[in-house]
Design a protein around this motif. Structure first.
Motif, short mmCIF file in Angstrom:
data_model
loop_
_atom_site.label_atom_id
_atom_site.label_comp_id
_atom_site.label_asym_id
_atom_site.label_seq_id
_atom_site.Cartn_x
_atom_site.Cartn_y
_atom_site.Cartn_z
N GLN A 81 44.45 -7.53 6.34
CA GLN A 81 43.19 -8.26 6.44
C GLN A 81 43.25 -9.58 6.37
N ARG A 82 43.91 -10.55 5.78
CA ARG A 82 43.97 -11.84 5.77
C ARG A 82 44.75 -12.37 7.12
N ARG A 83 45.64 -11.52 7.50
CA ARG A 83 46.41 -11.77 8.84
C ARG A 83 45.60 -11.56 10.07
N VAL A 84 44.46 -10.81 9.92
CA VAL A 84 43.53 -10.33 10.96
C VAL A 84 42.39 -11.52 10.99
N THR A 85 42.02 -11.97 9.96
CA THR A 85 41.02 -13.04 9.71
C THR A 85 41.67 -14.23 10.31
N LEU A 86 43.15 -14.69 10.06
CA LEU A 86 43.58 -15.80 10.47
C LEU A 86 44.18 -15.67 11.65
N GLY A 87 44.10 -14.64 12.55
CA GLY A 87 44.52 -14.17 13.81
C GLY A 87 46.17 -14.27 14.03
N ILE A 88 46.78 -13.82 12.87
CA ILE A 88 48.19 -13.73 12.93
C ILE A 88 48.91 -12.50 13.30
N ALA A 89 49.96 -12.29 14.29
CA ALA A 89 50.23 -11.15 14.63
C ALA A 89 51.51 -11.08 14.00
N GLY A 90 52.06 -9.74 14.21
CA GLY A 90 53.40 -9.61 13.41
C GLY A 90 53.76 -8.14 12.82
N GLU A 91 54.97 -7.84 12.60
CA GLU A 91 55.13 -6.26 12.04
C GLU A 91 54.26 -5.96 10.84
N PRO A 92 53.62 -4.97 10.84
CA PRO A 92 52.97 -4.45 9.71
C PRO A 92 53.57 -4.54 8.58
N ILE A 93 52.70 -4.80 7.55
CA ILE A 93 53.20 -4.90 6.20
C ILE A 93 53.36 -3.57 5.56
N PRO A 94 54.57 -3.08 5.07
CA PRO A 94 54.76 -1.77 4.42
C PRO A 94 53.71 -1.54 3.42
N LYS A 95 53.37 -0.25 3.25
CA LYS A 95 52.36 -0.09 2.21
C LYS A 95 52.79 -0.43 0.61
N HIS A 96 54.34 0.05 0.40
CA HIS A 96 54.74 -0.45 -1.00
C HIS A 96 54.79 -1.88 -1.24
N TRP A 97 54.73 -2.89 0.00
CA TRP A 97 54.90 -4.15 -0.31
C TRP A 97 53.44 -4.64 -0.59
N GLU A 98 52.35 -4.10 0.01
CA GLU A 98 50.83 -4.32 0.00
C GLU A 98 50.67 -3.95 -1.62
N GLU A 99 50.87 -2.80 -1.98
CA GLU A 99 50.65 -2.44 -3.11
C GLU A 99 51.36 -3.10 -4.71
N THR A 100 52.51 -3.49 -4.28
CA THR A 100 53.27 -4.23 -5.31
C THR A 100 52.62 -5.70 -5.44
N ILE A 101 52.13 -6.25 -4.42
CA ILE A 101 51.71 -7.74 -4.51
C ILE A 101 50.27 -7.40 -5.07
N ALA A 102 49.67 -6.61 -4.82
CA ALA A 102 48.17 -6.38 -5.33
C ALA A 102 48.51 -6.27 -6.79
N ALA A 103 49.41 -5.54 -7.37
CA ALA A 103 49.65 -5.08 -8.69
C ALA A 103 50.13 -6.71 -9.49
N CYS A 104 50.75 -7.27 -8.86
CA CYS A 104 50.97 -8.59 -9.43
C CYS A 104 50.10 -9.53 -9.37
N LEU A 105 48.87 -9.32 -8.51
CA LEU A 105 47.67 -10.15 -8.74
C LEU A 105 46.59 -9.71 -9.38
N ALA A 106 46.97 -8.63 -10.37
CA ALA A 106 45.95 -7.95 -11.06
C ALA A 106 45.44 -9.06 -12.15
N LYS A 107 44.02 -8.89 -12.31
CA LYS A 107 43.45 -9.81 -13.33
C LYS A 107 43.90 -9.78 -14.90
N ARG A 108 44.11 -8.36 -15.04
CA ARG A 108 44.71 -8.20 -16.41
C ARG A 108 46.09 -8.13 -16.60
N ARG A 109 46.90 -8.52 -17.67
CA ARG A 109 48.02 -8.87 -17.75
C ARG A 109 48.86 -7.48 -17.58
N GLU A 110 48.24 -6.30 -18.73
CA GLU A 110 48.86 -5.02 -18.55
C GLU A 110 48.80 -4.14 -17.25
#
Length: 589
Positions: free
Chosen positions: A264-293
């Motif tokens: 979604q951020r790439r679309v907003t910024l107009g950046i093209a490229g290979e799609p991000i694999p699902k497991h990469w998206e999910e892992t990065i989102a998990a790292c950015l979780a608000k709660r430590r656990e």
């Protein structure tokens, strides 16, 4: 770095660059220019980086004849005793980090005018600077995989083996050298500097707020989970050209807002490229979780979720276990193969087409593919039945093992060392015999690939240890500095030899490094009696010791010249005439 050559990433277009993202919060030592010699040891050559946390110079270590990076501490910290001590303490912790993907800290150096941190010089550029100069302003996953593999291993080592948290992980603190190897800089130091500056200056830096976890923003105790959040924010920026939150009220967004997906951020910024694999998206989102656990439990788990093929740490553990159980694994694999063939033969006797298809599917089933970066592991010949299991650690090479070399240097020199295979907990050496021993400085050759623990001992100094990881064919310099202070020793007159116990420190005047705490020093001079002084050595400022040597006391009687013959004759006459006659005897009445 596995799977990559320097040609994979062209560094010729990325010259050395100044530090970015930090306002200038304070000056370092005024009047410093190229060619200046600091601390009577380092000759400055050129500025490598400049920012609010100090100026980094490329310098030549005239004593060890090598290039180093010298970070000059801002004056605001230098002249604040509390801030200076905090930075010194953090630097002392960073001395324990000896990992191939972490920039090594050599020493904290200071005098009455300034202070500096001496560290490994990296001939490369930061990931932040490299990303900005890409046409798309972001990396592709195949480019990032080798660096993130090394980063996860470095974080796992720092968190689990040393117990240190970076606290300022970001692309500007990750460098890639001319051999395409990742190097993490400022481990624990930049954040300590920033904390010190926030106390001594009315202005504070928000340059790294984009990578701080909600807990770190609230000032909670540092945790490896903070580095996991920063790792996720770094990956987000490397793949989308911007960190998760970069404008507006960043602090509130970090605590309350869920970042959009990288796609979604790439679309907003107009950046093209290979799609991000699902497991990469999910892992990065998990790292950015608000709660430590809710975040991954560590860097090893992040590597596993990203399917990086295992970090170096995991690979080492797997390869260490392989020789010990290899004979059993081969027997088990043979038995499993025979069982599979028998099962297939029995099922093939059936007329059921569906059963035959199931057998073929089971035999041809492949493991899921991912971004495995390591070169295929070659077959290692199984040991003979009468041979003992291979020692730990072992080499991953098969035909011609590429052994590694250690170059051990300590400050002060002359320390004894003992090398043990694997990671040994605690600061006390095991009762078992070490793999190698010696006295520093020394070069230790023919070491197999793997992890080692080195114990250092120097009489009068506290014992300590360091953990290292050796790669095939690597020559790894390890410079350990015992916690110390310095003393400026003079005597009147000059030339007295100074002793600490039985060790001669040199002749006055001299400046020497000494262990912290109370030390008894003895001054010896051929023309004067020895004299002792007790001094307390601290880590803040050099101790000043003056020996006032006094001449030996002489007898008050004057020196008599030898008597002549006439003199002796005259003295004898004096004795004759001056002697009293003997008393008369009384007569008997």
């Amino acid at each position: 770095m596995r799977g990559m050559s320097p040609a994979f990433f062209d560094f010729s277009m990325y010259p050395q660059m100044p530090e970015e993202e930090e306002p200038d919060l304070g000056q370092t030592m005024r009047g410093v220019v190229g060619g200046t010699q600091l601390f009577q040891r380092f000759t400055l050559q050129k500025v490598l980086g400049r920012g609010g946390m100090g100026v980094v110079w490329l310098a030549r270590d005239d004593r060890l004849e090598r290039l180093v990076a010298l970070k000059l501490v801002p004056e605001a910290v230098c002249f604040d005793p509390s801030a200076r001590e905090d930075l010194k303490r953090e630097t002392r912790k960073s001395l324990l980090l000896t990992h191939p993907n972490i920039v090594r800290i050599f020493d904290f150096i200071e005098d009455e005018q300034t202070a500096a941190i001496c560290m490994e010089y990296v001939d490369g550029t930061t990931l932040s600077y490299a990303r900005v100069h890409k046409r798309s302003k972001c990396f592709g996953i195949p480019e990032l995989v080798p660096w993130i593999t090394s980063l996860c291993d470095a974080l796992a080592y720092a968190h689990e083996s040393v117990g240190l948290v970076h606290r300022d992980l970001k692309p500007a603190n990750m460098m890639v050298n001319s051999r395409a190897e990742l190097k993490v800089t400022d481990f624990g130091i930049a954040c300590s500097l920033r904390d010190s500056m926030s106390r001594v200056s009315v202005r504070t830096s928000s340059g790294t707020m984009n990578y701080m976890s909600p807990q770190q923003m609230l000032g909670e105790d540092p945790s490896p989970s903070d580095d996991i959040y920063a790792l996720g924010a770094t990956l987000y920026e490397m793949l989308s050209s911007k960190p998760p939150f970069y404008s507006g009220d960043v602090a509130s967004q970090v605590r309350e807002v869920i970042a959009p997906t990288i796609a979604q951020r790439r679309v907003t910024l107009g950046i093209a490229g290979e799609p991000i694999p699902k497991h990469w998206e999910e892992t990065i989102a998990a790292c950015l979780a608000k709660r430590r656990e809710q975040r991954p439990r560590g860097a090893t788990e992040v590597a596993s979720r990203l399917r990086l093929g295992g970090t170096i740490r995991l690979t080492t553990a797997r390869e260490i276990a392989k020789p010990v159980f290899q004979r059993y694994l081969k027997i088990g694999a043979l038995a499993a193969g025979v069982a599979a063939l028998l099962t297939a033969a029995l099922l093939y006797r059936s007329n059921s087409t569906s059963q035959r298809a199931a057998v073929l599917s089971a035999l041809k089933k492949e493991a899921p593919t991912g971004y495995a970066l390591e070169a295929p592991v070659k077959n290692v010949p199984a040991p003979k039945t009468d041979e003992a299991p291979a020692p730990v650690p072992v080499s991953n090479s098969t035909a011609e093992p590429q052994n590694a070399t250690l170059q051990l240097v300590t400050t002060p020199a002359g320390a004894t060392f003992a090398i043990y295979p694997g990671v040994v907990a605690g600061k006390t050496a095991p009762a078992t015999a070490p793999l190698r021993t010696g006295v520093t400085p020394e070069s230790v050759a023919d070491l197999l690939t793997g992890r080692y623990t080195i114990f250092f001992h120097n009489p009068g100094w506290p014992d300590d240890r360091a953990e290292i990881s050796l790669q095939p064919g690597e020559t790894l310099p390890v410079e350990y500095t015992f916690p110390h202070g310095s003393a400026m020793i003079t005597s009147t007159p000059d030339g007295a030899e100074i002793f600490a116990g039985e060790n001669s420190l040199g002749h006055t005047p001299l400046t020497v490094d000494l262990p912290l705490g109370k030390q008894e020093l003895i001054a010896r001079h051929p023309d004067f009696p020895k004299k002792s002084e007790t001094v307390t050595i601290g880590s803040d400022t050099p101790a000043k010791i003056v020996f006032q040597l006094r001449a030996r006391s002489h007898s008050s009687s004057k020196h008599k010249e030898p008597e002549s013959a006439w003199g002796k004759f005259g003295n004898s006459l004096k004795k004759v005439f001056s002697s009293k006659p003997p008393p008369k005897k009384k007569r008997n009445q």
